[in-house]
Design an enzyme around this catalytic site. Structure first.
Site, PDB file in Angstrom:
ATOM      1  N   TYR A   1      -6.757 -31.957 166.545  1.00  0.00           N
ATOM      2  CA  TYR A   1      -7.542 -30.842 166.023  1.00  0.00           C
ATOM      3  C   TYR A   1      -6.575 -29.798 165.491  1.00  0.00           C
ATOM      4  O   TYR A   1      -5.867 -29.136 166.252  1.00  0.00           O
ATOM      5  CB  TYR A   1      -8.436 -30.230 167.106  1.00  0.00           C
ATOM      6  CG  TYR A   1      -9.132 -28.966 166.654  1.00  0.00           C
ATOM      7  CD1 TYR A   1     -10.021 -28.984 165.586  1.00  0.00           C
ATOM      8  CD2 TYR A   1      -8.878 -27.738 167.279  1.00  0.00           C
ATOM      9  CE1 TYR A   1     -10.645 -27.823 165.153  1.00  0.00           C
ATOM     10  CE2 TYR A   1      -9.503 -26.576 166.855  1.00  0.00           C
ATOM     11  CZ  TYR A   1     -10.381 -26.625 165.794  1.00  0.00           C
ATOM     12  OH  TYR A   1     -10.996 -25.476 165.355  1.00  0.00           O
TER      13      TYR A   1
ATOM     14  N   ASP B   1      -9.968 -33.687 162.991  1.00  0.00           N
ATOM     15  CA  ASP B   1     -10.350 -32.582 162.116  1.00  0.00           C
ATOM     16  C   ASP B   1      -9.068 -31.865 161.746  1.00  0.00           C
ATOM     17  O   ASP B   1      -8.480 -31.161 162.562  1.00  0.00           O
ATOM     18  CB  ASP B   1     -11.316 -31.648 162.859  1.00  0.00           C
ATOM     19  CG  ASP B   1     -11.697 -30.431 162.036  1.00  0.00           C
ATOM     20  OD1 ASP B   1     -11.249 -30.334 160.874  1.00  0.00           O
ATOM     21  OD2 ASP B   1     -12.414 -29.563 162.556  1.00  0.00           O
TER      22      ASP B   1
END
Length: 259
Positions: free
Chosen positions: A112, A149
């Site tokens: 992330y 992400d």
């Protein structure tokens, strides 16, 4: 080995579990699912996913030191052979932004990269994270895929309104150059390789306005692979919800099938 790998920012695992994530896990054919932004402790994540774990999924999780932020996990059909949290960084060791697990000769990582805002301390922190992560990823060898992400749209084709976002975090020249450096170092953006001329396919849409209905999205969730795995990717799909009210996150799962 053949494998189906999915990655999704769940935007809070406890909320996602009540909105449809558990049903998706029950239906998916994925062998491994990388999670981002669980925003929960190890215990809270396990509790939220209890029905899935009871059904056979194995959870590996890196909880965040900051309450309500970050947190990454890996769900797998079998227990991994080894697990590592972080990538050797002192500043980000407990941030809950990076986790990797070994499955035989294959290593799968969930990452992330947090969002930023140009000319702010938050963006400076993002750049520090990118610098350390990038240096680590360039040392990796063998069968390796890092999914997550990235909060960076690599090119104009990766976001609907690229002209209006040229000064926005997530589409800044320095961010895009960083992704380009990883690709130059041997990584393959698997989804883009399989869909070279497609706008998107977008994986995130703002909850504001009618971004989802108008498909005004960003492609910021993707899988970067290296090794022989890159030549085995045969199908990639963004599992976009059929309607706005069927979403259980503002992101959609990105699923790749490897031969």
């Amino acid at each position: 080995m053949a494998i189906i790998l999915s990655t999704v920012n769940v935007n809070g695992v406890r909320a996602a579990a009540t909105k449809g994530m558990l049903a998706w896990l029950d239906a998916t054919e994925a062998d491994i699912v990388c999670l981002q932004e669980t925003r929960a402790t190890d215990a809270q994540t396990a509790a939220a996913l209890a029905p899935a774990l009871a059904a056979g999924w194995v959870l590996t999780h890196a909880e965040p030191e900051s309450k309500g932020r970050a947190g990454v996990g890996i769900l797998s059909r079998r227990a991994p052979d080894a697990v590592r949290i972080g990538f050797g960084s002192t500043e980000f060791a407990a941030s809950g932004r990076y986790l990797e697990a070994d499955f035989g000769e294959l290593t799968v990582a969930s990452v992330y990269v947090h969002s930023g805002e140009e000319n702010t301390p938050k963006q400076d922190e993002k750049y520090r994270f990118m610098a350390e992560l990038g240096a680590y990823l360039k040392t990796r060898t063998g069968e390796f895929v890092v999914s997550g992400d990235w909060n960076i749209a690599p090119a104009e084709v990766d976001l609907k309104n690229w002209k209006g976002n040229q000064k926005s975090a997530g589409f800044l020249p320095q961010e895009r150059a960083w992704i380009a450096e990883l690709l130059a170092a041997g990584y393959v953006d698997v989804v883009r390789a399989l869909h070279p001329d497609v706008a998107g396919p977008y994986s995130w849409w703002s909850y504001r306005g009618r971004a989802f209905d108008n498909d005004s999205g960003w492609r910021i969730d993707y899988q970067l692979a290296r090794g022989e795995l890159t030549g085995r990717a045969k199908q990639a799909v963004v599992e976009r919800a059929a309607a706005y009210d069927q979403r259980w996150s503002d992101h959609a799962p990105v699923t790749v099938q490897y031969r």
